[in-house]
Write an enzyme that holds these catalytic residues in place. Structure first.
Site, PDB file in Angstrom:
ATOM      1  N   ARG A  11     -14.386  -7.705 -15.474  1.00 21.69           N
ATOM      2  CA  ARG A  11     -13.423  -8.083 -16.286  1.00 21.69           C
ATOM      3  C   ARG A  11     -13.715  -9.454 -16.907  1.00 21.69           C
ATOM      4  O   ARG A  11     -14.416 -10.331 -16.535  1.00 21.69           O
ATOM      5  CB  ARG A  11     -11.873  -8.219 -15.584  1.00 21.69           C
ATOM      6  CG  ARG A  11     -11.514  -6.905 -14.902  1.00 21.69           C
ATOM      7  CD  ARG A  11     -10.540  -7.534 -13.839  1.00 21.69           C
ATOM      8  NE  ARG A  11      -9.198  -8.161 -14.162  1.00 21.69           N
ATOM      9  CZ  ARG A  11      -8.137  -8.708 -13.426  1.00 21.69           C
ATOM     10  NH1 ARG A  11      -8.507  -8.657 -12.007  1.00 21.69           N
ATOM     11  NH2 ARG A  11      -7.312  -9.167 -13.805  1.00 21.69           N
ATOM     12  N   SER A  13     -11.749 -12.227 -17.537  1.00 25.35           N
ATOM     13  CA  SER A  13     -10.941 -13.489 -17.041  1.00 25.35           C
ATOM     14  C   SER A  13     -11.708 -14.498 -16.586  1.00 25.35           C
ATOM     15  O   SER A  13     -12.948 -14.304 -15.846  1.00 25.35           O
ATOM     16  CB  SER A  13      -9.870 -13.038 -16.067  1.00 25.35           C
ATOM     17  OG  SER A  13     -10.477 -12.880 -14.662  1.00 25.35           O
ATOM     18  N   THR A 126       5.861 -14.673  -8.440  1.00 25.07           N
ATOM     19  CA  THR A 126       4.668 -13.996  -7.922  1.00 25.07           C
ATOM     20  C   THR A 126       4.493 -12.486  -8.550  1.00 25.07           C
ATOM     21  O   THR A 126       5.685 -11.822  -8.765  1.00 25.07           O
ATOM     22  CB  THR A 126       4.540 -13.761  -6.486  1.00 25.07           C
ATOM     23  OG1 THR A 126       3.549 -13.044  -5.930  1.00 25.07           O
ATOM     24  CG2 THR A 126       6.118 -12.914  -5.751  1.00 25.07           C
ATOM     25  N   LEU A 129       4.291  -7.514  -4.854  1.00 31.70           N
ATOM     26  CA  LEU A 129       5.519  -6.876  -4.028  1.00 31.70           C
ATOM     27  C   LEU A 129       5.430  -7.298  -2.725  1.00 31.70           C
ATOM     28  O   LEU A 129       6.328  -7.812  -2.006  1.00 31.70           O
ATOM     29  CB  LEU A 129       5.518  -5.418  -4.045  1.00 31.70           C
ATOM     30  CG  LEU A 129       6.730  -4.868  -3.695  1.00 31.70           C
ATOM     31  CD1 LEU A 129       8.088  -5.301  -4.589  1.00 31.70           C
ATOM     32  CD2 LEU A 129       6.719  -3.216  -3.562  1.00 31.70           C
ATOM     33  N   ARG A 130       4.172  -7.492  -2.191  1.00 27.44           N
ATOM     34  CA  ARG A 130       3.917  -8.039  -0.739  1.00 27.44           C
ATOM     35  C   ARG A 130       4.302  -9.291  -0.619  1.00 27.44           C
ATOM     36  O   ARG A 130       5.053  -9.832   0.302  1.00 27.44           O
ATOM     37  CB  ARG A 130       2.208  -7.857  -0.270  1.00 27.44           C
ATOM     38  CG  ARG A 130       2.083  -8.538   0.968  1.00 27.44           C
ATOM     39  CD  ARG A 130       0.449  -8.746   1.103  1.00 27.44           C
ATOM     40  NE  ARG A 130      -0.233  -9.212   0.114  1.00 27.44           N
ATOM     41  CZ  ARG A 130      -0.327 -10.657  -0.031  1.00 27.44           C
ATOM     42  NH1 ARG A 130       0.087 -11.421   0.915  1.00 27.44           N
ATOM     43  NH2 ARG A 130      -0.726 -11.128  -1.128  1.00 27.44           N
ATOM     44  N   GLY A 149      -0.432 -12.799 -15.304  1.00 24.73           N
ATOM     45  CA  GLY A 149      -1.393 -13.392 -16.406  1.00 24.73           C
ATOM     46  C   GLY A 149      -2.498 -14.073 -15.644  1.00 24.73           C
ATOM     47  O   GLY A 149      -2.616 -13.837 -14.181  1.00 24.73           O
ATOM     48  N   VAL A 151      -4.899 -17.170 -14.077  1.00 27.06           N
ATOM     49  CA  VAL A 151      -4.691 -18.315 -13.036  1.00 27.06           C
ATOM     50  C   VAL A 151      -4.018 -19.523 -13.793  1.00 27.06           C
ATOM     51  O   VAL A 151      -2.989 -20.118 -13.509  1.00 27.06           O
ATOM     52  CB  VAL A 151      -5.923 -18.692 -12.417  1.00 27.06           C
ATOM     53  CG1 VAL A 151      -5.513 -19.930 -11.398  1.00 27.06           C
ATOM     54  CG2 VAL A 151      -6.149 -17.592 -11.165  1.00 27.06           C
ATOM     55  N   ARG A 154      -0.457 -18.827 -15.225  1.00 28.44           N
ATOM     56  CA  ARG A 154       0.410 -18.700 -14.394  1.00 28.44           C
ATOM     57  C   ARG A 154       0.749 -20.391 -13.854  1.00 28.44           C
ATOM     58  O   ARG A 154       1.889 -20.934 -13.616  1.00 28.44           O
ATOM     59  CB  ARG A 154       0.021 -18.085 -12.956  1.00 28.44           C
ATOM     60  CG  ARG A 154      -0.292 -16.652 -13.245  1.00 28.44           C
ATOM     61  CD  ARG A 154      -0.572 -15.954 -12.002  1.00 28.44           C
ATOM     62  NE  ARG A 154      -1.007 -14.553 -12.275  1.00 28.44           N
ATOM     63  CZ  ARG A 154      -1.391 -13.722 -11.300  1.00 28.44           C
ATOM     64  NH1 ARG A 154      -0.785 -13.973  -9.978  1.00 28.44           N
ATOM     65  NH2 ARG A 154      -1.767 -12.520 -11.727  1.00 28.44           N
TER      66      ARG A 154
END
Length: 307
Positions: A11, A13, A126, A129-130, A149, A151, A154
């Site tokens: 990726r 990023s 966040t 879901l965890r 998005g 780091v 965010r």
């Protein structure tokens, strides 16, 4: 004699590129290969307006990279292991897993040191879901809102005042030089990370046994044992990123593995936990998963899929 060059799909990023450069450096120092990078934008990176659970899971971060390998444009792909589905397509294999970095989640806030310090009703961001479920299991008063998005983006949203705090993987922050942004760590055994969180994995074609053998020298034995136990648990639970499962395995001095896992309802009201120690990682993962299933994990996980 010219060294063969391996093309590493990644990726594009900043974090993925850091991880891939880390793998490339290890390949060049420990094997006879040279490397070059093939950065790619995946569907998971493009669709930032939708939560991963709604999109269909973290496997969206792998699809384009795997297609590049099938097309012959790349030899291997480098992933955060927490993004690799428990059930991999038959055409691919994991050929190495690097030593696990900090597996914890990071509580990041400009004004509060700890989760317990947040005022009632505070907004926490966040993408997981965890993490949402664990936050609400500890602090049901919080407003947990989506945060996707890279780091940097965010952290910028936190700095812009959109959230009182955000929760990210500690390993990603550390790798990008943002360790000083971590107000406190949310750590096992009280707080469980995602399956395989903190580990970097190398994927190649299942048919390329020669390459897999050559790259096996990069594999970190204890991390590989722990990751196998956590992934076996996830596979038995039929877990994906659309359900809330936390797990953490540790390799002990007697060469056994201790695995603790939990299943959460999205609102954090239902929490099922199980733990066990054993020597065979796959068997251990299945045993802990079966314990959770006997407690009603299937029904709790079904709530996640409906959320």
């Amino acid at each position: 004699m010219n060294k063969k060059t391996l093309t590493l799909a990644t990726r594009d990023s900043a974090l993925a590129l850091w991880q891939t450069k880390h793998v490339a450096a290890a390949i060049e120092s420990q094997t006879d290969f040279q490397t070059k990078l093939l950065p790619m934008t995946t569907e998971g990176d493009r669709r930032l307006e939708v939560t991963l659970s709604k999109l269909g899971g973290k496997g969206l971060f792998l699809k384009e990279l795997e297609q590049a390998m099938l097309a012959g444009d790349a030899d291997i792909a480098v992933h955060s292991m927490k993004d690799v589905p428990a059930k991999m397509p038959a055409e691919f294999q994991l050929c190495a897993v690097f030593e696990r970095a900090d597996p914890s989640d990071a509580f990041v806030s400009n004004h509060y040191r700890d989760l317990k310090d947040l005022p009632e009703g505070a907004v926490v961001g966040t993408s997981s879901l965890r993490r949402q479920a664990q936050l609400l299991s500890v602090r049901p008063d919080l407003q947990v809102k989506p945060l996707r998005g890279n780091v940097n983006s965010r952290l910028q949203k936190l700095d812009d005042g959109q959230y009182a705090a955000i929760v990210l993987a500690s390993a990603g922050l550390i790798r990008l030089g943002f360790e000083d942004r971590i107000a406190s760590r949310l750590m096992a055994p009280q707080w469980l990370p995602a399956v395989s969180q903190g580990a970097i994995g190398v994927e190649c074609l299942a048919s390329n046994t020669e390459l897999a053998a050559a790259l096996s020298v990069l594999n970190h034995a204890d991390t590989w044992l722990c990751i196998r136990a956590e992934r076996a648990l996830n596979l038995t639970l039929e877990g994906s990123c659309s359900v809330a499962i936390g797990a953490y395995a540790e390799a002990l001095a007697d060469h056994s593995i201790h695995l603790k896992a939990a299943v959460f309802s999205p609102d954090g009201e239902q929490v099922l936990t199980a733990q066990q120690q054993g020597y065979d990682p796959e068997s251990l993962g299945r045993v802990v998963a079966e314990d959770l299933l006997s407690q009603g994990a299937k029904e709790v996980l079904a709530l996640s899929e409906q959320a």
